[in-house]
Structure formats: C-alpha cells, structure tokens
Design a protein around this motif. Structure first.
Motif, PDB file in Angstrom:
ATOM      1  N   ALA A 128    -112.522  49.655  53.597  1.00 51.59           N
ATOM      2  CA  ALA A 128    -112.787  48.115  54.047  1.00 51.59           C
ATOM      3  C   ALA A 128    -114.245  47.671  53.414  1.00 51.59           C
ATOM      4  N   ALA A 129    -115.138  48.552  53.615  1.00 50.95           N
ATOM      5  CA  ALA A 129    -116.412  48.308  52.850  1.00 50.95           C
ATOM      6  C   ALA A 129    -116.434  47.871  51.426  1.00 50.95           C
ATOM      7  N   ILE A 130    -115.564  48.639  50.834  1.00 52.78           N
ATOM      8  CA  ILE A 130    -115.451  48.469  49.321  1.00 52.78           C
ATOM      9  C   ILE A 130    -114.770  47.087  48.984  1.00 52.78           C
ATOM     10  N   VAL A 131    -113.492  46.857  49.783  1.00 52.71           N
ATOM     11  CA  VAL A 131    -113.014  45.695  49.372  1.00 52.71           C
ATOM     12  C   VAL A 131    -113.846  44.280  49.948  1.00 52.71           C
ATOM     13  N   ALA A 132    -114.510  44.396  51.125  1.00 54.86           N
ATOM     14  CA  ALA A 132    -115.523  43.507  51.274  1.00 54.86           C
ATOM     15  C   ALA A 132    -116.557  43.227  50.033  1.00 54.86           C
ATOM     16  N   ALA A 133    -117.131  44.342  49.545  1.00 45.87           N
ATOM     17  CA  ALA A 133    -118.148  44.185  48.697  1.00 45.87           C
ATOM     18  C   ALA A 133    -117.468  43.679  47.320  1.00 45.87           C
ATOM     19  N   ALA A 134    -116.189  44.196  47.087  1.00 42.19           N
ATOM     20  CA  ALA A 134    -115.630  43.645  45.857  1.00 42.19           C
ATOM     21  C   ALA A 134    -115.614  42.093  45.611  1.00 42.19           C
ATOM     22  N   ALA A 135    -115.265  41.497  47.082  1.00 42.71           N
ATOM     23  CA  ALA A 135    -115.203  39.923  47.088  1.00 42.71           C
ATOM     24  C   ALA A 135    -116.766  39.503  46.504  1.00 42.71           C
ATOM     25  N   GLU A 136    -117.552  39.995  46.584  1.00 46.52           N
ATOM     26  CA  GLU A 136    -119.216  39.462  46.184  1.00 46.52           C
ATOM     27  C   GLU A 136    -119.605  39.811  44.862  1.00 46.52           C
ATOM     28  N   ALA A 137    -119.034  41.086  44.454  1.00 47.78           N
ATOM     29  CA  ALA A 137    -119.551  41.733  43.240  1.00 47.78           C
ATOM     30  C   ALA A 137    -118.942  41.454  42.052  1.00 47.78           C
ATOM     31  N   GLU A 138    -119.694  41.281  40.944  1.00 56.02           N
ATOM     32  CA  GLU A 138    -119.247  41.016  39.517  1.00 56.02           C
ATOM     33  C   GLU A 138    -118.980  42.579  38.974  1.00 56.02           C
ATOM     34  N   VAL A 139    -119.776  43.470  39.284  1.00 53.82           N
ATOM     35  CA  VAL A 139    -119.791  44.719  38.858  1.00 53.82           C
ATOM     36  C   VAL A 139    -120.196  45.770  39.811  1.00 53.82           C
ATOM     37  N   PHE A 140    -119.449  46.942  40.078  1.00 52.45           N
ATOM     38  CA  PHE A 140    -120.035  48.055  41.010  1.00 52.45           C
ATOM     39  C   PHE A 140    -120.514  49.125  40.008  1.00 52.45           C
ATOM     40  N   VAL A 141    -121.599  49.603  40.292  1.00 49.28           N
ATOM     41  CA  VAL A 141    -122.062  50.681  39.638  1.00 49.28           C
ATOM     42  C   VAL A 141    -122.220  51.845  40.631  1.00 49.28           C
ATOM     43  N   THR A 142    -121.527  53.006  40.306  1.00 47.54           N
ATOM     44  CA  THR A 142    -121.414  54.186  41.093  1.00 47.54           C
ATOM     45  C   THR A 142    -122.203  55.260  40.672  1.00 47.54           C
ATOM     46  N   ILE A 143    -123.074  55.717  41.691  1.00 44.81           N
ATOM     47  CA  ILE A 143    -123.929  56.740  41.319  1.00 44.81           C
ATOM     48  C   ILE A 143    -123.955  58.180  41.880  1.00 44.81           C
ATOM     49  N   GLU A 144    -123.537  59.245  41.262  1.00 45.54           N
ATOM     50  CA  GLU A 144    -123.461  60.248  41.840  1.00 45.54           C
ATOM     51  C   GLU A 144    -123.999  61.753  41.144  1.00 45.54           C
ATOM     52  N   ASP A 145    -124.499  62.533  41.788  1.00 49.84           N
ATOM     53  CA  ASP A 145    -124.931  64.080  41.057  1.00 49.84           C
ATOM     54  C   ASP A 145    -123.497  64.837  40.989  1.00 49.84           C
ATOM     55  N   HIS A 146    -122.712  64.461  40.262  1.00 52.69           N
ATOM     56  CA  HIS A 146    -121.372  64.999  39.953  1.00 52.69           C
ATOM     57  C   HIS A 146    -120.499  64.657  39.128  1.00 52.69           C
ATOM     58  N   ARG A 147    -119.804  65.180  38.383  1.00 53.49           N
ATOM     59  CA  ARG A 147    -119.045  64.759  37.273  1.00 53.49           C
ATOM     60  C   ARG A 147    -118.675  63.216  37.438  1.00 53.49           C
ATOM     61  N   VAL A 148    -118.797  62.570  36.493  1.00 53.34           N
ATOM     62  CA  VAL A 148    -118.213  61.154  36.347  1.00 53.34           C
ATOM     63  C   VAL A 148    -116.665  60.981  36.473  1.00 53.34           C
ATOM     64  N   ALA A 149    -115.878  61.984  36.467  1.00 51.84           N
ATOM     65  CA  ALA A 149    -114.548  62.082  36.744  1.00 51.84           C
ATOM     66  C   ALA A 149    -114.362  62.648  38.030  1.00 51.84           C
ATOM     67  N   GLY A 150    -113.572  62.108  39.029  1.00 55.79           N
ATOM     68  CA  GLY A 150    -113.194  62.747  40.178  1.00 55.79           C
ATOM     69  C   GLY A 150    -113.800  62.385  41.347  1.00 55.79           C
ATOM     70  N   GLY A 151    -115.286  61.820  41.261  1.00 51.09           N
ATOM     71  CA  GLY A 151    -115.974  61.972  42.499  1.00 51.09           C
ATOM     72  C   GLY A 151    -115.999  60.454  43.002  1.00 51.09           C
ATOM     73  N   LEU A 152    -117.151  60.014  43.494  1.00 48.38           N
ATOM     74  CA  LEU A 152    -117.219  58.729  44.074  1.00 48.38           C
ATOM     75  C   LEU A 152    -116.779  57.919  43.240  1.00 48.38           C
ATOM     76  N   GLY A 153    -117.201  58.053  42.061  1.00 48.10           N
ATOM     77  CA  GLY A 153    -116.645  56.641  40.965  1.00 48.10           C
ATOM     78  C   GLY A 153    -115.266  56.922  40.884  1.00 48.10           C
ATOM     79  N   GLY A 154    -114.546  57.942  40.718  1.00 50.42           N
ATOM     80  CA  GLY A 154    -113.007  57.915  40.715  1.00 50.42           C
ATOM     81  C   GLY A 154    -112.509  57.557  41.939  1.00 50.42           C
ATOM     82  N   ALA A 155    -113.058  57.440  43.153  1.00 51.73           N
ATOM     83  CA  ALA A 155    -112.545  57.155  44.562  1.00 51.73           C
ATOM     84  C   ALA A 155    -112.723  55.830  44.564  1.00 51.73           C
ATOM     85  N   VAL A 156    -113.618  55.215  44.055  1.00 56.14           N
ATOM     86  CA  VAL A 156    -114.028  53.712  44.205  1.00 56.14           C
ATOM     87  C   VAL A 156    -113.165  53.058  43.158  1.00 56.14           C
ATOM     88  N   SER A 157    -112.746  53.800  41.830  1.00 56.54           N
ATOM     89  CA  SER A 157    -112.009  52.920  41.040  1.00 56.54           C
ATOM     90  C   SER A 157    -110.672  53.096  41.333  1.00 56.54           C
TER      91      SER A 157
END
Length: 330
Positions: free
Chosen positions: A250-279
């Motif tokens: 729900a928070a991601i859907v709400a934020a998507a209505a306002e944003a032109e770009v999401f930048v996900t940031i994590e100390d994890h592989r770019v594949a599979g973690g938070l960025g993958g889940a948000v994508s």
C-alpha cells in the motif's frame, strides 16, 4: 558484543537506555538487552546460539533458557524448530551469512514450511564484517529468505528501531528473520514513533523522487541524499522499508502515484532484495522508473571496512542523487 550489558533490566528501562544512546550503541547490543528483558518477563522464551558470546550475558543469568549449539548453524535451526514444542518464542542467533546461507534448507523445511515461531537473528549482516572477506558478506540473505512462505523478513534502521522490532518479532506468531549489522550507526529518528511489522515508515512524504531503503546504512545514505536534494529545491521523499516481507504494498502504491523515480538502496545484492521486491510491485501496477542501488552482480571479493566496501559498491549519497537526477532530467 561491545557494550556493557548490565544495568537496564525491564523493557521500559531498556527502551530509555537505548534511546538515549541510539547513535552510539550497536544494534546487536540493543537486541540482546531487549531479549534479556523479554526473557525475564517470559520464562518460555528460549535463546539458542551458534558460537556467539551470548553466554556472557544471557546464559549467565538465565541458563535454563539458553542453549549453545556451537558452529553448527544447520543444527541450530532444526533444534530451534524442535524446541517450539515446549518453548515460544525461540530465538536462534548466528552470523548473518551462515545462519541464512548454510541453513537455508533447514529454514525452508523445518521453520518456514512448518510455520513455527522461530525467530532467526542474523547479526553481521550486509558488509558489516567485510574485514573478514567475502565469506562473511551477508549480501544474499534478503533475496533467499523472502522467497520462503510464512517467513517475515525485517531489517531495522538503527539501534532504537532494533528494540522496537525485537519486541514486535517476539509477539509475532510466525517465523521471522531479523537482520542486524555489526557496528554502531547514526540514529534515524528524533522522536519515538510507532513500529509495525509490514508497515514502512515515512521519513519524508513521497515526492517526485522517492528513496526506499532498508537497514541502517542504506537509510543513512537515503537521508543524506534527500537533504542534499532538498537544498537544491528538488522534491524528495524517503521511506524506511524495514520489513522486506511482507512488503508494504500500500505504501509503495501510494508513493508511486507521486514519484517519477524510485531509488532503492540496500547493503545487499541489487538482485533479489528490496529493489527486486519493489520492482515486482511496480511492474504489476505500472508506475515510476525504478533505479536499484546495492552490491553489484559480481563476485565481490574485496576485504575492508564497512564504509569502504559500501562506497566501493556505490551505496552512497552521490550515486543515489545521480541515479535520481538522471531519470527526471530525461
């Protein structure tokens, strides 16, 4: 452990103690203080360890509630699952790279598959033990463990949030993976706010650029990047996505209505973690461009301190700003 853990005994005392020291105390120390307080209140709580130094603190006071398994993480998880017959919750503690990777099959079958109240706590997560080399990098755990059914996956943003998350994890009926670092990190919060598993915390309201981060250093990077963009007059939001599973859709859907770009940031592989889940969510609903910042998809065989390794991986404010501005400048 780095801190002297004698002193605060009740949960309220621990909360006050950690809040006052939230910029200097390690998250793992905040966790142990909280676990001790919870165990004093609940004689059915069990603490299992895999060659950790908890025996200096937990076992000394409550030996009946502590079991040391040694360097045997697979055994740790299976024993923890078995102990839920007579104990609840059961906390199984180990180093992040080993308690997640070495024990994945046991977590899959014995804990997640059986939906048992085992709370798996992985310390030294991300690149926080990078001085030991790539064997001790815990940069795949979010991706591996969010695949499993029933398993909640949590990465608190600082020592204070670790206290809140530990209490919430103990009260949660199902299995959980709690991801903690090794070193003290900057405090995220100026006020004590509410923590709810599965609900992202809004540090800045979603805007044209919105950063989504999980864990201490990634949220620190997001906060620094947001301050710099604000000085430039660029609208910017910041969500602390402390629970990677279940993701706060729900928070991601709400934020998507306002944003032109999401930048996900994590100390994890770019594949599979938070960025993958948000994508995954954005792909289903349509929405902003997603830029992912994390450890690159290579054998990351560097040895060094956590700040050095994060900088080398591009987990820094300059890269976060550059990724965002590249999109909105198009």
């Amino acid at each position: 452990m780095s801190a002297v853990l004698s002193g605060p005994r009740t949960l309220d005392e621990v909360r006050d103690h950690v809040w006052e020291r939230r910029s200097e105390i390690q998250a793992r120390d905040a966790y142990v203080l909280t676990l001790l307080a919870l165990a004093r209140e609940n004689p059915d709580l069990a603490c299992l360890t895999a060659d950790m130094d908890y025996q200096d603190h937990f076992a000394t006071e409550m030996p009946r509630q502590h079991v040391e398994l040694g360097i045997a993480e697979q055994n740790l998880i299976s024993v923890a699952a078995g102990m839920t017959v007579g104990a609840s919750p059961v906390f199984a503690n180990g180093m992040g790279p080993f308690v997640s990777g070495r024990s994945w099959e046991q977590i899959k079958i014995d804990v997640a598959g059986a939906n048992l109240p085992v709370k798996i706590v992985g310390t030294h997560s991300g690149l926080s033990s990078g001085h030991f080399g790539p064997t001790h990098h815990a940069t795949e755990d979010l991706g591996m463990l969010r695949l499993l059914p029933n398993l909640t996956v949590v990465a608190p943003g600082d020592a204070w949030e670790t206290v809140q998350a530990t209490v919430a994890v103990a009260e949660s009926p199902g299995p959980v993976y709690l991801r903690l670092g090794r070193n003290a990190t900057p405090a995220l919060y100026r006020e004590r706010g509410e923590f709810v598993l599965g609900r992202a915390r809004v540090l800045r309201e979603p805007a044209r650029i919105t950063f989504l981060a999980t864990g201490p250093w990634p949220n620190t990077v997001a906060a620094e990047a947001a301050r710099e963009l604000e000085l430039r007059g660029v609208p910017v939001g910041h969500l602390n996505v402390h629970t990677v599973k279940p993701l706060d859709r729900a928070a991601i859907v709400a934020a998507a209505a306002e944003a032109e770009v999401f930048v996900t940031i994590e100390d994890h592989r770019v594949a599979g973690g938070l960025g993958g889940a948000v994508s995954e969510v954005v792909a289903e609903i349509g929405g902003p461009v997603v830029r992912r910042i994390g450890v690159p998809d290579v054998h990351y065989d560097l040895v060094g301190g956590e700040p050095y390794l994060l900088e080398h991986a591009g987990v820094n404010a300059a890269n976060a700003i550059a990724q965002a501005l590249e999109v909105i400048a198009c």
